[in-house]
Design a protein around this motif. Structure first.
Motif, PDB file in Angstrom:
ATOM      1  N   ALA A 197       0.848  -1.192   0.000  1.00  0.00           N
ATOM      2  CA  ALA A 197       0.000   0.000   0.000  1.00  0.00           C
ATOM      3  C   ALA A 197       0.882   1.240   0.000  1.00  0.00           C
ATOM      4  O   ALA A 197       0.624   2.215  -0.705  1.00  0.00           O
ATOM      5  N   GLU A 198       1.934   1.152   0.782  1.00  0.00           N
ATOM      6  CA  GLU A 198       2.924   2.222   0.853  1.00  0.00           C
ATOM      7  C   GLU A 198       3.499   2.495  -0.541  1.00  0.00           C
ATOM      8  O   GLU A 198       3.551   3.612  -1.015  1.00  0.00           O
ATOM      9  N   LEU A 199       3.888   1.400  -1.172  1.00  0.00           N
ATOM     10  CA  LEU A 199       4.510   1.458  -2.495  1.00  0.00           C
ATOM     11  C   LEU A 199       3.504   1.955  -3.539  1.00  0.00           C
ATOM     12  O   LEU A 199       3.827   2.757  -4.400  1.00  0.00           O
ATOM     13  N   ALA A 200       2.271   1.450  -3.426  1.00  0.00           N
ATOM     14  CA  ALA A 200       1.258   1.725  -4.444  1.00  0.00           C
ATOM     15  C   ALA A 200       0.836   3.184  -4.447  1.00  0.00           C
ATOM     16  O   ALA A 200       0.290   3.664  -5.432  1.00  0.00           O
ATOM     17  N   ARG A 201       1.099   3.876  -3.349  1.00  0.00           N
ATOM     18  CA  ARG A 201       0.704   5.282  -3.278  1.00  0.00           C
ATOM     19  C   ARG A 201       1.333   6.090  -4.413  1.00  0.00           C
ATOM     20  O   ARG A 201       0.753   7.005  -4.920  1.00  0.00           O
ATOM     21  N   GLU A 202       2.547   5.728  -4.784  1.00  0.00           N
ATOM     22  CA  GLU A 202       3.216   6.479  -5.856  1.00  0.00           C
ATOM     23  C   GLU A 202       3.092   5.799  -7.211  1.00  0.00           C
ATOM     24  O   GLU A 202       3.701   6.228  -8.169  1.00  0.00           O
TER      25      GLU A 202
END
Ligand code: ADP
Ligand code: MG
Length: 304
Positions: free
Chosen positions: A234-239
Motif C-alpha cells: 500500500a505504501e509502495l502503491a501510493r506512488e
C-alpha cells in the motif's frame, strides 16, 4: 523442454530480457514454448517513461478463434490509482495481465499507456514501465539474494536488502544457514509458495516500475503474512498506478475501482462500498468470504 521448442532468435530476446527487466522472465519462459513472440512494429516508439495511466478500450481476445476469452473489455486506471479485478477462476483475469505486458495482442480493441497504443511501442520500453508479480514464480539456481536482484540487475546490495525488507523476506532469510547467500531453486533450497511469492514481490519492488500489476500475488500466504505485505505494498502503491487481481476480497477494499469479471465481461463495477450497497454478485462473494474468515485458518479459495 524450452530448448526443444525455442527457435534461435528467442535466445537473443531472452538474453536481452535477462540483461534488462528480469522480473517477468518466468512468464516468458512459459510462453516461449507456446507461441512466437509478439514483434515490435517497424517504427515502434519508446514508451514515454512518465506515462502511467492504463486504458483498455473495447478489448477482445481469444487464444483459439472459436473460444472468446475477453469480450469488449473497457476500463481506465488514472495515474496513481488502484484498480482491482475480481472474478472466478477462468474469468480471464490473468489474460488481461498478459495482454498488458504484450505477450499477446488483442484480436480487437486498443490497450494504451499514457495514451500510447502499446502495440506501437518497443516491448523493451513497455516492460520497463510495467512490473508484474505473477501468479507463479520461478526461481533460478542462484542465491536468494541474486534471485531478488533479477528485478534490476544493477541494483546495489542496499537496494536489494531494502526490497527484501519491504517484501517481508528478511525474517525468513535470517533463519537460513547462509542468509541471503543460500542457494535456492531446483538445485538448492526449495521455497514454499508463499516464500516464492515474496521473492517475486521483492523483485518487482526493486524493479521500481511506475505501473505495478499483482496477479493474485499474495494468494499463497496466510492472512497475517498477507496483511503485512499488503501494508508494504500500500505504501509502495501510493506512488504507482496499480492493477490488483485479487484472491481475497479483503485485499481490494481500498481500491479506487473494482471490476467484477465474469466470462471475460465486466458484470459489476464500483468501489467496495458501492458494490456492497448494490447487493449483487460482489456483495454475495463478500458475505461468503466474511463468514469463512470468521474461523479462518486456511486461505480462502472462493476467488482464485
Ligand atoms: P483467470 O486468471 O481469471 O483464472 P485466465 O485468464 O488465466 O483466467 O484464463 C481464462 C481462460 O483462458 C481459461 O478458460 C483458460 O483455460 C484459458 N487460457 C488461459 N491461458 C491459455 C492459453 N495459453 N491457451 C489457451 N487457453 C488459455
Ligand atoms: Mg489467473
Amino acid at each position: 523442454m524450452i530448448q526443444l521448442f525455442m527457435p534461435l532468435g528467442f535466445l537473443g530476446f531472452v538474453y536481452r530480457e535477462i540483461k534488462g527487466s528480469m522480473a517477468n522472465i518466468e512468464n516468458m519462459f512459459k510462453l516461449l514454448a507456446l507461441r512466437p513472440a509478439v514483434v515490435d512494429a517497424p517504427d515502434a516508439q519508446v514508451l514515454d517513461s512518465t506515462a502511467n495511466s492504463v486504458s483498455f478500450d473495447n478489448v477482445s481476445f481469444a487464444y483459439q478463434e472459436d473460444r472468446p476469452i475477453l469480450n469488449q473489455l473497457s476500463f481506465t486506471i488514472e495515474p496513481g490509482k488502484k484498480l482491482a479485478i475480481v472474478g472466478a477462476s477462468g474469468a480471464g483475469k490473468s489474460t488481461i495481465v498478459k495482454l498488458l505486458f504484450r505477450f499477446y495482442d488483442p484480436s480487437s480493441g486498443t490497450i494504451r499507456i499514457g495514451g500510447q497504443d502499446i502495440s506501437q511501442v518497443t516491448q523493451h520500453s513497455l516492460r520497463e514501465q510495467v512490473g508484474i508479480v505473477p501468479q507463479d514464480t520461478v526461481l533460478f539456481n542462484d542465491t536468494l539474494f541474486e534471485n531478488v536482484r533479477y528485478g534490476r540487475v544493477d541494483a546495489s546490495r542496499e537496494e536489494v536488502e531494502n526490497a527484501i525488507r519491504l517484501a517481508h523476506l528478511d525474517a525468513f532469510i535470517a533463519r537460513l544457514p547462509d542468509g541471503g547467500d543460500t542457494l535456492v531453486g531446483e538445485r538448492g533450497l526449495k521455497l514454499s509458495g508463499g516464500e516464492k511469492q515474496r521473492v517475486s514481490i521483492a523483485r518487482t519492488i526493486l524493479k521500481g516500475s511506475p505501473i505495478l500489476v499483482f496477479d493474485e500475488a499474495t494468494s499463497s500466504l496466510d492472512s497475517r503474512s498477507e496483511r503485512a505485505i499488503l501494508d508494504s505494498l500500500a505504501e509502495l502503491a501510493r506512488e504507482h498506478t496499480s492493477l490488483v487481481i485479487a484472491h481475497r476480497l479483503s485485499t481490494v477494499v481500498d481500491a479506487d475501482q473494482i471490476l467484477v469479471l465474469d466470462q471475460g465481461e465486466v458484470v459489476e463495477q464500483g468501489t467496495h462500498t458501492e458494490l456492497l450497497r448494490r447487493g449483487a454478485k460482489y456483495a454475495e462473494l463478500w458475505q461468503a468470504q466474511q463468514s469463512r474468515a470468521a474461523g479462518e485458518t486456511a486461505p480462502i479459495a472462493v476467488l482464485n
